[in-house]
Design an enzyme around this catalytic site. Structure first.
Site, PDB file in Angstrom:
ATOM      1  N   MET A   1       1.052  -1.267  -0.036  1.00 28.70           N
ATOM      2  CA  MET A   1       0.245   0.034   0.539  1.00 28.70           C
ATOM      3  C   MET A   1       0.426   1.408  -0.083  1.00 28.70           C
ATOM      4  O   MET A   1       1.839   1.443   0.173  1.00 28.70           O
ATOM      5  CB  MET A   1      -1.009  -0.217   1.106  1.00 28.70           C
ATOM      6  N   CYS A   2       0.471   2.056  -0.836  1.00 24.71           N
ATOM      7  CA  CYS A   2       1.071   3.361  -0.278  1.00 24.71           C
ATOM      8  C   CYS A   2       0.450   4.414   0.002  1.00 24.71           C
ATOM      9  O   CYS A   2      -0.887   4.154   0.905  1.00 24.71           O
ATOM     10  CB  CYS A   2       0.993   3.902  -2.258  1.00 24.71           C
ATOM     11  N   GLU A   3       0.911   5.712  -0.082  1.00 26.00           N
ATOM     12  CA  GLU A   3       0.367   6.509   1.358  1.00 26.00           C
ATOM     13  C   GLU A   3       0.332   8.107  -0.275  1.00 26.00           C
ATOM     14  O   GLU A   3       1.143   8.655  -0.717  1.00 26.00           O
ATOM     15  CB  GLU A   3       1.276   7.382   1.796  1.00 26.00           C
ATOM     16  N   ILE A  78       3.188   8.165  -1.935  1.00 23.41           N
ATOM     17  CA  ILE A  78       5.157   7.603  -1.365  1.00 23.41           C
ATOM     18  C   ILE A  78       4.563   6.167  -1.860  1.00 23.41           C
ATOM     19  O   ILE A  78       3.582   5.669  -1.384  1.00 23.41           O
ATOM     20  CB  ILE A  78       5.668   8.025  -0.589  1.00 23.41           C
ATOM     21  N   ASN A 108      -3.619   4.567  -4.230  1.00 23.66           N
ATOM     22  CA  ASN A 108      -3.763   4.166  -3.301  1.00 23.66           C
ATOM     23  C   ASN A 108      -4.006   3.019  -3.403  1.00 23.66           C
ATOM     24  O   ASN A 108      -5.708   2.666  -3.363  1.00 23.66           O
ATOM     25  CB  ASN A 108      -4.072   4.699  -1.979  1.00 23.66           C
TER      26      ASN A 108
END
Lengths: 258, 258
Positions: A1-3, A78, A108
């Site tokens: 997972m990303c932010e 990110i 995301n």
């Protein structure tokens, strides 16, 4: 997972404070070591900075923190890679031109076996995210060959996002520089700051900012992030299926799909 | 008028030396104070840095000089505005996606009353340069909806460039990351460095580099610039109407149109 990180403001605003918090999650307070990117609209222009290294170590990230670029719309990201290997080509946000405007997108989540029909816009890299962005733009261009207001786009945008999230997780931010669209599939937090402004304390770094000293009484600034970035403010947590359209810091339309 | 910088190499090469020379012309040894930009291909990915301020004063330019990004294809530009006001949106190089590839373009010159037909790709800013880039891509896409080799594109590219230069001055660099195309309408210089490498001394700054210490015997690096960047090497000056296709540092096709 990303932010994800997004900003919509009614005056050009620097996002260094929020960016500093997010960057810590890229390899320091969070596991997102697989690159980062941030796009700043300046009028119709777009500045895109990306680096396929951990943001907490990035020279480009340090330069941005010093440089204090002011913008009315920002999209940052990110990455914790799941689909597509680590590399510049797979680093968000992604940008395409539509109707003579720079469109910018970050995602995301992930979608298993996502294979949209081949269209005009095509992914350069290997991520499901960039494929979804291209598919979204292909749908918009097919429905609206000429420019329309964001409000007219909403049904197309929401229908597409709702389809994507059924194939996995699809939290996203999208902008053409005039507005910012957000869609929450699982996780998205938001705060709108306006007078009276107060101090804010980052969760991820020992940094406090007194927004009253940095703003005028008319400023309205909305920040969106996967998780709240500050510890002493009340963030709104979006619900699965919740979408919003932001313009000049204000929410101008919102709703929720099942 | 503006200045162009291009590089094609057979190994990822840093262009800091040439970039340092070019940046001096952006407000110091030259009049090009109206912004600058540089694009580095990293595989299929593209890093684009732009700043609408004089390059000799730019924080982003200083960061690039420290960062030593290595690339096989680079396109850079410093701007002396004639058509389109100073601003990020009018800053070269310009980028669009075609065939799932990032295409990048920079132009030196101007075209009076340039008004190409409206197509799929549309300029975001106000420059004749971006309009020409969009028109060029519209022609390519119309002739070749699916990817073809650069050699197959050449007739379309050369015909378009030759048309543009009849409307003014049209020196340009174009790349999709795999090859670099150059067209000389009035002014373009080029040097191909290969073993045995020697020292090079910049014309615009007190800086010498010993390429022998920085390279291996198999390296081939071509640098293109509006005017020669070094004072102790022999640059080739391209003739009006001269076009070249570069791949991995080597000229793989060239010719001249009247």
């Amino acid at each position: 997972m990303c932010e994800l990180l997004g900003m919509s403001a009614n005056v050009p605003t620097d996002i260094v404070f929020s960016f500093t918090g997010l960057m810590q999650r890229g390899g320091k307070t969070g596991p997102h070591k697989d690159g980062w990117g941030i796009a700043f609209y300046e009028g119709r222009g777009l500045r895109l900075f990306q680096d396929p290294v951990a943001s907490c170590d990035s020279e480009v990230a340090k330069m941005i923190q010093r440089y204090q670029i002011k913008s009315e719309v920002v999209i940052g990201h990110i990455r914790h890679a799941n689909v597509g290997k680590v590399g510049l080509v797979n680093t968000h946000p992604f940008v395409r031109e539509l109707w003579g405007q720079h469109w910018c997108f970050a995602h995301n989540g992930q979608m298993a076996g996502f294979a949209p029909p081949k269209g005009f816009y095509r992914p350069v890299g290997d991520t499901d995210s960039e494929s979804a962005f291209c598919d979204l733009l292909n749908r918009i261009r097919q429905a609206f060959p000429e420019p329309v207001a964001a409000e007219a786009l909403l049904p197309t945008l929401i229908e597409a996002c709702n389809e994507y999230r059924r194939q996995g997780v699809f939290n996203c931010l999208l902008s053409n520089g005039q507005w910012l669209f957000s869609f929450c599939s699982s996780k998205l937090a938001q705060i709108t700051r306006r007078a009276p402004f107060g101090p804010a304390q980052l969760k991820d770094a020992d940094l406090t900012v007194d927004f009253q000293a940095e703003t005028t009484p008319n400023d309205v600034v909305t920040v969106l992030a996967t998780e709240p970035l500050t510890q002493n403010e009340r963030w709104s947590l979006h619900q699965p299926g919740q979408w919003s359209l932001w313009r000049l810091g204000e929410c101008v339309a919102s709703g929720r799909v099942d």
